[in-house]
Design an enzyme around this catalytic site. Sequence first.
Site, PDB file in Angstrom:
ATOM      1  N   LEU A 414      87.720  66.738 -67.739  1.00 34.80           N
ATOM      2  CA  LEU A 414      86.987  66.931 -68.989  1.00 34.80           C
ATOM      3  C   LEU A 414      86.025  68.100 -68.908  1.00 34.80           C
ATOM      4  O   LEU A 414      85.869  68.846 -69.877  1.00 34.80           O
ATOM      5  CB  LEU A 414      86.213  65.656 -69.347  1.00 34.80           C
ATOM      6  CG  LEU A 414      87.049  64.420 -69.675  1.00 34.80           C
ATOM      7  CD1 LEU A 414      86.157  63.218 -69.913  1.00 34.80           C
ATOM      8  CD2 LEU A 414      87.925  64.668 -70.894  1.00 34.80           C
ATOM      9  N   GLY A 415      85.373  68.263 -67.788  1.00 35.51           N
ATOM     10  CA  GLY A 415      84.421  69.351 -67.621  1.00 35.51           C
ATOM     11  C   GLY A 415      83.912  69.398 -66.198  1.00 35.51           C
ATOM     12  O   GLY A 415      84.115  68.478 -65.399  1.00 35.51           O
ATOM     13  N   ARG A 416      83.222  70.495 -65.917  1.00 39.53           N
ATOM     14  CA  ARG A 416      82.701  70.692 -64.566  1.00 39.53           C
ATOM     15  C   ARG A 416      81.297  71.252 -64.644  1.00 39.53           C
ATOM     16  O   ARG A 416      81.016  72.131 -65.460  1.00 39.53           O
ATOM     17  CB  ARG A 416      83.606  71.654 -63.784  1.00 39.53           C
ATOM     18  CG  ARG A 416      83.173  71.872 -62.346  1.00 39.53           C
ATOM     19  CD  ARG A 416      84.151  72.757 -61.622  1.00 39.53           C
ATOM     20  NE  ARG A 416      83.748  72.970 -60.242  1.00 39.53           N
ATOM     21  CZ  ARG A 416      84.432  73.690 -59.369  1.00 39.53           C
ATOM     22  NH1 ARG A 416      85.572  74.262 -59.749  1.00 39.53           N
ATOM     23  NH2 ARG A 416      84.004  73.841 -58.137  1.00 39.53           N
ATOM     24  N   GLY A 417      80.423  70.692 -63.803  1.00 35.82           N
ATOM     25  CA  GLY A 417      79.054  71.162 -63.733  1.00 35.82           C
ATOM     26  C   GLY A 417      78.790  71.876 -62.427  1.00 35.82           C
ATOM     27  O   GLY A 417      79.702  72.394 -61.773  1.00 35.82           O
ATOM     28  N   GLY A 418      77.515  71.911 -62.048  1.00 34.00           N
ATOM     29  CA  GLY A 418      77.156  72.602 -60.823  1.00 34.00           C
ATOM     30  C   GLY A 418      77.710  71.922 -59.586  1.00 34.00           C
ATOM     31  O   GLY A 418      78.317  72.569 -58.721  1.00 34.00           O
ATOM     32  N   PHE A 419      77.524  70.609 -59.484  1.00 31.71           N
ATOM     33  CA  PHE A 419      77.983  69.872 -58.304  1.00 31.71           C
ATOM     34  C   PHE A 419      78.801  68.644 -58.682  1.00 31.71           C
ATOM     35  O   PHE A 419      78.916  67.705 -57.896  1.00 31.71           O
ATOM     36  CB  PHE A 419      76.778  69.432 -57.461  1.00 31.71           C
ATOM     37  CG  PHE A 419      75.898  70.561 -57.036  1.00 31.71           C
ATOM     38  CD1 PHE A 419      76.275  71.409 -56.011  1.00 31.71           C
ATOM     39  CD2 PHE A 419      74.701  70.789 -57.686  1.00 31.71           C
ATOM     40  CE1 PHE A 419      75.461  72.455 -55.627  1.00 31.71           C
ATOM     41  CE2 PHE A 419      73.882  71.833 -57.308  1.00 31.71           C
ATOM     42  CZ  PHE A 419      74.258  72.671 -56.281  1.00 31.71           C
ATOM     43  N   GLU A 421      82.234  66.938 -61.211  1.00 28.83           N
ATOM     44  CA  GLU A 421      83.387  67.045 -62.097  1.00 28.83           C
ATOM     45  C   GLU A 421      83.533  65.737 -62.861  1.00 28.83           C
ATOM     46  O   GLU A 421      83.347  64.660 -62.294  1.00 28.83           O
ATOM     47  CB  GLU A 421      84.674  67.324 -61.303  1.00 28.83           C
ATOM     48  CG  GLU A 421      84.688  68.657 -60.594  1.00 28.83           C
ATOM     49  CD  GLU A 421      85.951  68.860 -59.781  1.00 28.83           C
ATOM     50  OE1 GLU A 421      86.212  69.996 -59.374  1.00 28.83           O
ATOM     51  OE2 GLU A 421      86.675  67.865 -59.559  1.00 28.83           O
ATOM     52  N   VAL A 422      83.869  65.858 -64.138  1.00 28.96           N
ATOM     53  CA  VAL A 422      84.039  64.679 -64.981  1.00 28.96           C
ATOM     54  C   VAL A 422      85.507  64.602 -65.382  1.00 28.96           C
ATOM     55  O   VAL A 422      86.042  65.536 -65.989  1.00 28.96           O
ATOM     56  CB  VAL A 422      83.134  64.733 -66.223  1.00 28.96           C
ATOM     57  CG1 VAL A 422      83.320  63.469 -67.061  1.00 28.96           C
ATOM     58  CG2 VAL A 422      81.675  64.879 -65.814  1.00 28.96           C
ATOM     59  N   ASP A 538      65.174  64.714 -70.712  1.00 28.08           N
ATOM     60  CA  ASP A 538      66.183  65.777 -70.806  1.00 28.08           C
ATOM     61  C   ASP A 538      67.011  65.624 -72.074  1.00 28.08           C
ATOM     62  O   ASP A 538      68.228  65.809 -72.059  1.00 28.08           O
ATOM     63  CB  ASP A 538      67.087  65.759 -69.572  1.00 28.08           C
ATOM     64  CG  ASP A 538      67.858  67.061 -69.398  1.00 28.08           C
ATOM     65  OD1 ASP A 538      67.424  68.085 -69.969  1.00 28.08           O
ATOM     66  OD2 ASP A 538      68.886  67.063 -68.701  1.00 28.08           O
TER      67      ASP A 538
END
Length: 718
Positions: A414-419, A421-422, A538
């Site tokens: 679905l997506g990837r962040g800094g550290f 993965e979803v 946040d």
Amino acid sequence: MMEELHSLDPRRQELLEARFTGVGVSKGPLNSESSNQSLCSVGSLSDKEVETPEKKQNDQRNRKRKAEPYDTSQGKGTPRGHKISDYFERRAEQPLYGLDGSAAKEASEEQSALPTLMSVMLAKPRLDTEQLAPRGAGLCFTFVSAQQNSPSSTGSGNTEHSCSSQKQISIQHRQTQSDLTIEKISALENSKNSDLEKKEGRIDDLLRANCDLRRQIDEQQKMLEKYKERLNRCVTMSKKLLIEKSKQEKMACRDKSMQDRLRLGHFTTVRHGASFTEQWTDGYAFQNLIKQQERINSQREEIERQRKMLAKRKPPAMGQAPPATNEQKQRKSKTNGAENETLTLAEYHEQEEIFKLRLGHLKKEEAEIQAELERLERVRNLHIRELKRIHNEDNSQFKDHPTLNDRYLLLHLLGRGGFSEVYKAFDLTEQRYVAVKIHQLNKNWRDEKKENYHKHACREYRIHKELDHPRIVKLYDYFSLDTDSFCTVLEYCEGNDLDFYLKQHKLMSEKEARSIIMQIVNALKYLNEIKPPIIHYDLKPGNILLVNGTACGEIKITDFGLSKIMDDDSYNSVDGMELTSQGAGTYWYLPPECFVVGKEPPKISNKVDVWSVGVIFYQCLYGRKPFGHNQSQQDILQENTILKATEVQFPPKPVVTPEAKAFIRRCLAYRKEDRIDVQQLACDPYLLPHIRKSVSTSSPAGAAIASTSGASNNSSSN
């Protein structure tokens, strides 16, 4: 012994009873030897046989005894036959003391033999009732009378000793007697037998029931195994179908992405010196629109040039004589054959109208091209996002549909962040779609940094696990993969987040924005009512999920990684709690008190989330952020943009109601002391439509508030 008594024939039983009672038997000759042997066999309890009068040897008497008066060969019985008293007489003749060891032992055995024999005879259950009952009642007295009637063969010195022996025997015999009669014993036996039969019947029933239950258990166990096997086959088939569907979707996405690369554009790698950078190249759809815009611009320029030339040929006004110079010019132009001669007034207006129509058409066409260009830009954003997703998915180690924790089947990224993965995954146990967030630590990190990150993630898990609200994404599970990675399992939402929606649509209507804000405030109210309360810290459009992807549906709040727990140890109701993570968060949505630098950390409260709500509402209405819209986070920090945001300014368009502007001002109050908290925000009249209408229509105070807010809005907009 009981078996020996039971085995006697009736004749011998009668003879034995005659010896006890002292009554002769006239039914035939009696073999005294056999009867004495039977008596000794019954009455003897020890290994040494009891001495009988026939066998005893009198060491003290040396005189001869008479011959046996009882002759079995003659067939008659005489009263001089051996009686039971002879056995007691022998016992009485032997002294209790002064004998040697063998004599004392024989005396003790003879003393214990008779009561045992009597108890055995009385306890025999199968004797005839009519014969045993009257005789058994007088057994004790028969022993005493038999001893008294028997001739004494000893001196007077042994009389007292024999009497004491008789008393001992009599007492011992009475102690062995029972008050129960044969009728009572038979009744007890019958009742016991009936109870025993009932118990045996009950035992049989229970055994049959137990067998039936065991059989049912075996059948159910077999059925359970059968269903388990069937369930495993279903799960295996579900996994197979899900993987096939996921592969087909991946192929379709890549085919569409490849087509869109030509239509919308793609990234190309460009070398700049010693480094390489990716540069975007537009596709043919954008190139065609740009060519159309260039054509429209050139046509507009041509029309403007012709309009200028037409203005030169404009005829003079009525009543004005043309100057002589103009006449000379007209003559020269006519002689030269030029066509730019002066037009009549009707011709001029006709040509002017044509130019205006052409310009209007070009303007309309340009607006259509601009709308198409904006639409293509939104599609291009999706295309760029999909290209990045496909690139990250192809480089992921979880791209081949693994099953994590023997339960979660990963489908696609679905997506990837800094550290992290979803992945979209399927829960094989609960049969539902979930979102699996895989946290991967950098292997080059120090152990201290890894431990800190893992501690931070566990803290987020503990906070999020306890939350249960329809406007908050649920956290289902948490587990570790290895030493450098762990997973959190979240509720899956089909739609996108609010940030993606705003990038696609720029803004939304006030009703849609108010609906989203109402749901956010409802979730914040829940976070402040639980114990201990929680500050999200946040809140931003990227952490607000639209369930169905539109602004007119439900929303859910996610990402509690920076949340603050307002426990009793760290939170003060007056000053708030210390901000220990200053510098974290998204700067556009944080209040000014989070940027104050001093000797001590700044104090925060739930008013941080109230400021974030005001910024999100402003961005939904106007399509831009109220502070630092085109700035990066670094620029905001360096230029102190938020610290200078003392007052919010509203653009004239789009048109927004004064109540919405007043609500935003209450949320974006610069001083936290002047800003409302979450509880007051939940009770704000703007978020309660029925109260807001009633206040504005019926309450003069509400009208006054509306008028003052409207006046302030006008002054600020001016």
